[in-house]
Design a protein around this motif. Structure first.
Motif, PDB file in Angstrom:
ATOM      1  N   THR A   1      24.981  27.669  81.069  1.00  0.00           N
ATOM      2  CA  THR A   1      25.118  26.927  79.804  1.00  0.00           C
ATOM      3  C   THR A   1      25.066  25.358  80.467  1.00  0.00           C
ATOM      4  O   THR A   1      25.242  25.082  81.751  1.00  0.00           O
ATOM      5  CB  THR A   1      26.593  27.042  79.107  1.00  0.00           C
ATOM      6  OG1 THR A   1      27.572  26.509  80.275  1.00  0.00           O
ATOM      7  CG2 THR A   1      26.641  28.427  78.569  1.00  0.00           C
TER       8      THR A   1
ATOM      9  N   GLY B   1      15.819  27.281  68.855  1.00  0.00           N
ATOM     10  CA  GLY B   1      16.562  28.228  69.724  1.00  0.00           C
ATOM     11  C   GLY B   1      16.935  29.482  69.387  1.00  0.00           C
ATOM     12  O   GLY B   1      17.063  30.486  70.198  1.00  0.00           O
TER      13      GLY B   1
ATOM     14  N   ILE C   1      16.083  22.643  82.665  1.00  0.00           N
ATOM     15  CA  ILE C   1      14.891  23.570  81.883  1.00  0.00           C
ATOM     16  C   ILE C   1      13.909  24.075  83.010  1.00  0.00           C
ATOM     17  O   ILE C   1      13.641  25.372  83.274  1.00  0.00           O
ATOM     18  CB  ILE C   1      14.462  23.219  80.592  1.00  0.00           C
ATOM     19  CG1 ILE C   1      15.398  22.855  79.729  1.00  0.00           C
ATOM     20  CG2 ILE C   1      13.456  24.000  80.390  1.00  0.00           C
ATOM     21  CD1 ILE C   1      14.945  22.307  78.309  1.00  0.00           C
TER      22      ILE C   1
ATOM     23  N   GLY D   1      18.411  25.648  72.974  1.00  0.00           N
ATOM     24  CA  GLY D   1      19.078  24.310  72.786  1.00  0.00           C
ATOM     25  C   GLY D   1      19.437  24.065  71.174  1.00  0.00           C
ATOM     26  O   GLY D   1      18.790  24.048  70.383  1.00  0.00           O
ATOM     27  N   TYR D   2      20.794  23.778  71.264  1.00  0.00           N
ATOM     28  CA  TYR D   2      21.249  22.931  69.938  1.00  0.00           C
ATOM     29  C   TYR D   2      21.062  23.953  68.701  1.00  0.00           C
ATOM     30  O   TYR D   2      20.578  23.562  67.783  1.00  0.00           O
ATOM     31  CB  TYR D   2      20.561  21.715  69.625  1.00  0.00           C
ATOM     32  CG  TYR D   2      20.588  20.813  70.948  1.00  0.00           C
ATOM     33  CD1 TYR D   2      19.713  20.742  71.865  1.00  0.00           C
ATOM     34  CD2 TYR D   2      21.884  20.083  70.940  1.00  0.00           C
ATOM     35  CE1 TYR D   2      19.761  19.922  72.855  1.00  0.00           C
ATOM     36  CE2 TYR D   2      21.833  19.233  72.249  1.00  0.00           C
ATOM     37  CZ  TYR D   2      20.933  19.298  73.198  1.00  0.00           C
ATOM     38  OH  TYR D   2      20.795  18.471  74.215  1.00  0.00           O
TER      39      TYR D   2
ATOM     40  N   GLN E   1      17.814  17.012  81.343  1.00  0.00           N
ATOM     41  CA  GLN E   1      17.829  18.226  80.165  1.00  0.00           C
ATOM     42  C   GLN E   1      16.428  18.934  80.798  1.00  0.00           C
ATOM     43  O   GLN E   1      16.498  20.262  81.130  1.00  0.00           O
ATOM     44  CB  GLN E   1      18.004  17.922  78.878  1.00  0.00           C
ATOM     45  CG  GLN E   1      17.912  19.245  78.173  1.00  0.00           C
ATOM     46  CD  GLN E   1      18.100  18.955  76.585  1.00  0.00           C
ATOM     47  OE1 GLN E   1      19.149  18.477  76.181  1.00  0.00           O
ATOM     48  NE2 GLN E   1      17.076  18.915  75.747  1.00  0.00           N
TER      49      GLN E   1
ATOM     50  N   TYR F   1      14.372  24.397  70.350  1.00  0.00           N
ATOM     51  CA  TYR F   1      15.667  23.680  70.076  1.00  0.00           C
ATOM     52  C   TYR F   1      15.851  23.839  68.577  1.00  0.00           C
ATOM     53  O   TYR F   1      14.967  23.971  67.593  1.00  0.00           O
ATOM     54  CB  TYR F   1      15.452  22.042  70.404  1.00  0.00           C
ATOM     55  CG  TYR F   1      15.175  21.663  71.598  1.00  0.00           C
ATOM     56  CD1 TYR F   1      13.930  21.193  71.959  1.00  0.00           C
ATOM     57  CD2 TYR F   1      15.814  22.270  72.580  1.00  0.00           C
ATOM     58  CE1 TYR F   1      13.553  20.854  73.321  1.00  0.00           C
ATOM     59  CE2 TYR F   1      15.576  21.706  73.893  1.00  0.00           C
ATOM     60  CZ  TYR F   1      14.694  21.009  74.370  1.00  0.00           C
ATOM     61  OH  TYR F   1      14.093  20.714  75.674  1.00  0.00           O
TER      62      TYR F   1
ATOM     63  N   SER G   1      26.761  27.677  69.390  1.00  0.00           N
ATOM     64  CA  SER G   1      26.172  28.042  70.799  1.00  0.00           C
ATOM     65  C   SER G   1      27.356  28.243  71.670  1.00  0.00           C
ATOM     66  O   SER G   1      27.236  29.271  72.589  1.00  0.00           O
ATOM     67  CB  SER G   1      25.934  26.399  71.518  1.00  0.00           C
ATOM     68  OG  SER G   1      24.746  26.064  70.670  1.00  0.00           O
TER      69      SER G   1
ATOM     70  N   ILE H   1      22.049  25.174  75.839  1.00  0.00           N
ATOM     71  CA  ILE H   1      22.229  23.913  75.724  1.00  0.00           C
ATOM     72  C   ILE H   1      22.561  23.363  74.388  1.00  0.00           C
ATOM     73  O   ILE H   1      22.335  24.092  73.535  1.00  0.00           O
ATOM     74  CB  ILE H   1      20.680  23.128  76.048  1.00  0.00           C
ATOM     75  CG1 ILE H   1      20.193  23.581  77.361  1.00  0.00           C
ATOM     76  CG2 ILE H   1      21.068  21.576  76.137  1.00  0.00           C
ATOM     77  CD1 ILE H   1      18.614  23.009  77.613  1.00  0.00           C
TER      78      ILE H   1
END
Lengths: 173, 952
Positions: B595, B491, B618, B511-512, B614, B487, B579, B566
């Protein structure tokens, strides 16, 4: 007293007549640019309906309420090429958001689509955010014909070349 | 004999076989049960913040019975920031509801070994700066804070004055240095000094000043830019010297003596050769202990003989675990014990005795085996050594060796992974994955030069460090396949790892994250400003053409692994464009990308159900690409589908998509998910998402009821007690309500059973049993007024009371008791009678009192209809400004029957207009026919009636 009122009224009328209302070009338009004109592309992201967005520069204009409803809307406008700045946002009849000079400048280049950013007005500090990938998808979905004839380039704050990279890769499936 | 031997061996094996099974996300990602354990000043009480099923709030721990007594309840949706003991009888509690802070004083009194508590809210806006030494308790309170145009004021008050908002002029503390919104005050009781901390955003500096409490003059303590070095004052050692944790004059954060007059660090008290200190304790002015993270594990060194004895004892009791002493009073110690496999336990310890367990922070995890951490170390460039933490899966999957999840942390500068309980790690290991976390160059905890060595190494040196650790794991454990997952910076790193090593990484979860490094400099008109650019440079290095070669967006064509992206669409830390741009680039390059972009979400979630959704997503993604079969349970898969459906129906975090939601509910229902069945029943009843079909609805509800679902039983009870879609069967309804009550005793079913007793539905009329039942249920289960559950009980009770006051045959005393139930939350008197006159009625225009009245109305679900009524006094009692009215909406059914759509009480202001509206919202309602609005007073006298006729 009457003289001052007339002058004030004239000033108001003058101001109104100097700022022309423009509307976003409708999707799938076949519009062609005239000499020394370019397209301005921006989006406005707001949680409330707005009255007016005022821009000054090569030509002073404003966007009206129809283009400024709550949500996120891309706006495409045909303008004379040159330098511009976003001056203010009229929220309603009583409130206007005056934007600080020097932070809201952009350029419209002749013969192309100049994307300047996403005007974020959702309750925090107003910000002009670079959301080029979303702008490109908007053009590919709503203005295919225009995109065939005119290239799109980033013309907002800073320097970014995502459009050149992405358009070289091809259209989003 | 052989049989007995075989059985004995089997029994022995089952005794020692580990109960390894996937841990549900709902057990890992959740609030802790206990936190903030403290002694009262005299050591008599141990206070705890508890979060149990049946109550949340401040509690006292009963040492004899190992139990807790709740003394200050908070709503389930509230959060507690902190609390402190003011004196042996009073505590100060700071909690929050949405974005509002609530300050309260909890006062204890003791009568015959029983402790009771009274909670009072502090009415003033402000915060507790501190309290003076001694007795009686004198508080320092800053009021009128946080408002940019208002300066705050500081007062010395008693508890009583604070609770009454008495701020006498003579109590105001004068000679404050700064009183604006950027300044925060703190009172150091030990030195009797006020400390002022001010954040100057323009200069990017923190200014610290202090003054003796009784003095006027302020002195500078220190001013610094927190991005240049760290500076954390610990305590005054003498009037002119301070103990400080800092790395200004050293590579590592160390503890120093700092001279206030010369503004110099005069003595290095302790520096660890490898790790930054995170804390230091003093005994008087003598350094007593220091702590730091060594290879992710909390380590402590003690320097006094008393502390060293304590360390020896605790190390024996808690071998292999990490622990810290939270507080000590009269030879007793409160401890927090934790490790990678222990989310946390609180203990009470007295030397010479066995530690007494107060409680676990996540007791539900006791039935699961958690993964231990293996520490790894690899050499890296520049003579450095990179520490990693490897967690191996608990269960035997039949797949040797396990697949590896490489999880780079965020940052990348100033963040580190530690060897503590991590819910994501345990989620993955319990499903058969190994997890590797690396403190690559740039991570916190290893000194400034290590931290700075990560600057401008994004996509380069950082990923080289991670890859070295991965190579070691591959060699030692024979790992053949991996996915990268992270993340924020993690990410980005996950993407870059997959790009650089396509043969190893089968998939990427990002993610993020950030994926376009030059965009960090050009993200907006504010981010291009010089000071913002400098901030980015401090991590990424200067803007240069080479950054594109380390940006996954421009390397999208090289991504071979399927990717799950994500993001939060309102992420103002990474920026959503990062993203979206990555998704756009991967799509244009023809790559496999999935996505999950959450609406109205920032840099991560603030709700557990979204974390569950979430991590479930995953898990599905990983198991699809790592060919790891049977690692998740069918039950969890069903719950994941259900969660996704709920989000699609709500349309808040995901775009509303009712057809997709129905499909997911159906999948979940097939897999035995009771709540999904109830959702489908609701769709079939309302005609929203499914064809309106009562039989289908009943079928789904009956299936869920067989699974002991309380909501299903309740819904069946409501169906059978209503005549809307079929003849009522009150006996059957009562059976269902009875089972609903059995499965959920704190729910509303008991209220409906009480109603049946009042109205003689399916049983004989028993008014006393009915009213007592209502009262007792509300008294027992209504906890905090703002709790969702309490509000549901209150609303349901009010509706039932309204119905009973209209329909039931009541004696005056019985009627009064029911009215008392309506009034139980009222602080002022309410009139029992009112007079009504119609003002307007018809289709409502949407504003003011404009209605369109006609003989008949079209069936239009978008259109509200109703009446505006003028309310005036009837009982001549001038002191009551409010009155209750009972409102009933009915719809005419075929064969002349009337179906009561709803009954409810409404509190109205006398001499004002009340607007009573309804709408044809459900498929059942959207039919031609008559609707009737009736209004009654509390005596059951009808005051008003109006019909609305709907025609097609």
């Amino acid at each position: 007293m009457k003289i001052w009122k007339s002058i004030l009224l004239s000033l108001v009328v003058l101001q109104m007549s100097c700022s022309q209302q423009v509307a976003s070009i409708k999707p799938s338009t076949q519009n062609k640019l005239t000499d020394n004109h370019g397209y301005l592309l921006l989006s406005v992201d707001t949680s409330i309906d707005l009255e007016q967005l005022n821009v000054s520069g090569q030509k002073s204009f404003h966007l009206g309420a129809a283009d400024l409803t709550a949500g996120t809307h891309h706006i495409l406008v045909d303008l004379p090429a040159g330098d511009y700045q976003i001056d203010s946002v009229k929220l309603n009849n009583w409130w206007r958001l005056q934007l600080k000079s020097g932070y809201w400048n952009f350029k419209v280049q002749a013969g192309q689509i100049s994307y300047i950013g996403d005007l974020q007005l959702k309750g925090r500090l107003p910000e002009l955010e670079n959301r080029s990938s979303m702008a490109l998808q908007y053009l590919e979905q709503q203005h295919k014909a225009l995109l065939k004839n005119y290239q799109v380039r980033y013309s907002g704050p800073g320097d970014d070349h995502y459009f050149e990279f992405a358009t070289a890769q091809g259209v989003t499936p | 004999m052989k049989l007995w031997l075989t059985l004995a061996v089997c029994w022995l094996l089952t005794c020692f076989v580990v109960d390894a099974k996937p841990i549900p996300a709902t057990q890992l990602f959740r609030d802790t049960t206990l936190s903030q354990v403290k002694f009262s000043p005299d050591g008599q009480f141990i206070s705890v913040f508890v979060n149990f099923e049946d109550g949340k709030g401040l509690a006292l721990y009963d040492r004899k019975n190992n139990d807790f007594q709740l003394i200050a309840l908070v709503a389930k949706s509230d959060w507690v920031q902190q609390y402190r003991w003011l004196d042996p009888q009073n505590l100060y509690l700071v909690s929050g509801r949405d974005n509002v802070m609530i300050h309260s004083v909890v006062s204890l009194s003791r009568q015959q070994n029983k402790v009771t508590a009274e909670v009072k809210t502090v009415p003033a806006n402000g915060y507790l700066v501190g309290q003076l030494k001694g007795s009686p308790t004198r508080l320092l309170f800053a009021t009128d804070v946080g408002r940019s145009e208002v300066e705050f004021q500081l007062y010395e008050l008693s508890i009583s004055q604070l609770l009454k908002s008495e701020f006498p002029a003579e109590a105001r503390i004068k000679h404050l240095l700064d009183t604006d919104a950027q300044t925060r005050l703190h009172f150091d009781q030990q030195s009797n000094r006020l400390i002022s901390t001010r954040l100057d955003r323009e200069e990017q500096k923190i200014h610290l000043h202090f003054r003796d409490y009784g003095a006027q003059k302020w002195q500078s303590l220190f001013s610094y830019n927190p991005t240049d070095f760290s500076f954390r004052p610990l305590q005054f050692l003498t009037p002119d010297t301070l103990a400080v944790l800092s790395d200004k004059n050293s590579d590592k954060t160390a503890v120093y003596r700092f001279d206030l007059k010369s503004q110099q660090f005069t003595q290095l008290l302790f520096e660890h050769p490898r790790y930054d200190l995170i804390d230091a304790d003093f005994s008087g002015s003598e350094l007593a202990a220091v702590s730091y993270f060594a290879h992710g594990r909390l380590e402590q060194q003690f320097f006094t003989s008393e502390q060293q004895r304590l360390q020896q004892q605790l190390s024996q009791h808690f071998a292999k675990q990490q622990w810290k002493v939270l507080s000590s009073v009269a030879g007793q110690h409160l401890l927090f014990v934790f490790s990678a496999t222990n989310p946390g336990q609180y203990y009470l310890y007295q030397p010479g005795q066995k530690p007494q367990l107060i409680g676990d922070v996540l007791p539900e995890l006791a039935e699961y085996q958690l993964a231990e951490t293996i520490k790894l170390q690899v050499p890296a460039a520049g003579g450095r050594s990179i520490e990693s933490l490897l967690s191996m899966p608990v269960m035997a999957t039949g797949q040797q060796p396990p697949a590896l999840i490489v999880m780079p942390h965020g940052g990348p500068i100033g963040v580190q992974d530690t060897d503590q309980f991590d819910p994501t790690v345990q989620f993955l290991t319990s499903r058969g994955y190994a997890v590797l976390r690396t403190n690559f160059r740039g991570s916190a905890g290893y000194g400034k030069s290590f931290s700075e060595s990560g600057v401008a190494e994004l996509g380069s040196g950082i990923e080289q460090d991670i890859s070295k650790a991965v190579s070691l794991v591959q060699q030692q454990y024979g790992i053949k396949q991996a996915c990268a997952m992270g993340y924020s910076y993690g990410g980005y790193s996950a993407m870059m790892l997959a790009i650089r090593q396509p043969a190893l990484y089968r998939c990427v979860v990002a993610g993020y994250g950030i994926y376009d490094l030059p965009l960090l400099f050009n993200a907006s008109n504010l981010k291009v400003q010089p000071e913002q650019q400098k901030r980015v440079e401090k991590v990424v290095g200067p803007l240069n053409p080479g950054l594109k070669q380390r940006s996954p967006v421009y390397l999208a064509a090289q991504v071979q692994a399927p990717a799950l992206l994500i993001a939060g669409m309102e992420d103002d830390i990474a920026g959503f464009e990062q993203s979206h741009r990555m998704y756009d680039a991967l799509t244009r390059a023809g790559k496999d990308v999935q996505t999950m972009f959450y609406q109205d979400t920032g840099h991560g979630h603030d709700r557990w159900d979204l974390d569950h959704h979430q991590i479930g997503l995953i898990e599905q993604f990983l198991s699809k690409h790592l060919a790891a079969a049977n690692l998740h349970s069918a039950k969890e898969q069903a719950h994941q589908w259900y969660l996704q459906a709920e989000l699609l129906v709500a349309g808040e975090k995901l775009k509303k998509d009712l057809p997709a939601a129905i499909g997911l509910y159906q999948q979940a229902a097939k897999a035995g998910h009771a709540s999904a069945m109830v959702a489908l029943a609701s769709a079939a009843m309302s005609g929203e998402g499914l064809n309106q079909d009562l039989n289908v609805a009943i079928s789904y509800l009956e299936q869920a009821a067989k699974l002991k679902d309380a909501t299903a039983e309740l819904q069946l009870g409501l169906l059978y007690s209503s005549n809307q879609q079929q003849p009522a069967d009150q006996q059957k309804a009562n059976q269902h309500f009875g089972r609903a009550k059995q499965f959920a005793p704190d729910g509303v079913a008991a209220l409906y059973l009480a109603r049946a007793a009042c109205l003689g539905w399916g049983q004989s009329v028993q008014i006393t049993q009915c009213i007592d039942g209502l009262e007792q249920h509300l008294r027992r289960y209504q906890q905090h007024a703002t709790d969702d559950q309490s509000q549901l009980l209150s609303q349901t009770a009010h509706r039932i009371v309204a119905q009973l006051l209209i329909e039931a045959r009541l004696q005056p005393a019985e009627r009064d008791k029911l009215i008392a139930l309506l009034n139980r939350e009222m602080t002022e008197g309410v009139a029992q009678q009112a007079e009504l006159s119609e003002y307007r009625s018809g289709f409502y225009s949407g504003s003011g009192y404009k209605y369109e009245e006609t003989a008949s109305y079209p069936v239009d679900p978008e259109q509200e209809f109703g009446s505006a009524l003028k309310v005036s006094r009837a009982d001549g009692v001038a002191s009551t400004p409010m009155a209750w009215l009972l409102v009933r909406w009915q719809r005419q059914l075929p064969a002349g029957l009337a179906h009561t759509v709803t009954d409810y009480p409404v509190l109205v202001k006398l001499n004002e207009v009340v607007q009573l509206h309804s709408a044809l919202t459900t498929a059942v309602d959207k039919k031609t026919g008559d609707w009737t609005l009736q209004v009654y007073d509390l005596k059951g006298t009808r005051l008003y009636q109006q019909q609305f006729n709907f025609k097609s």
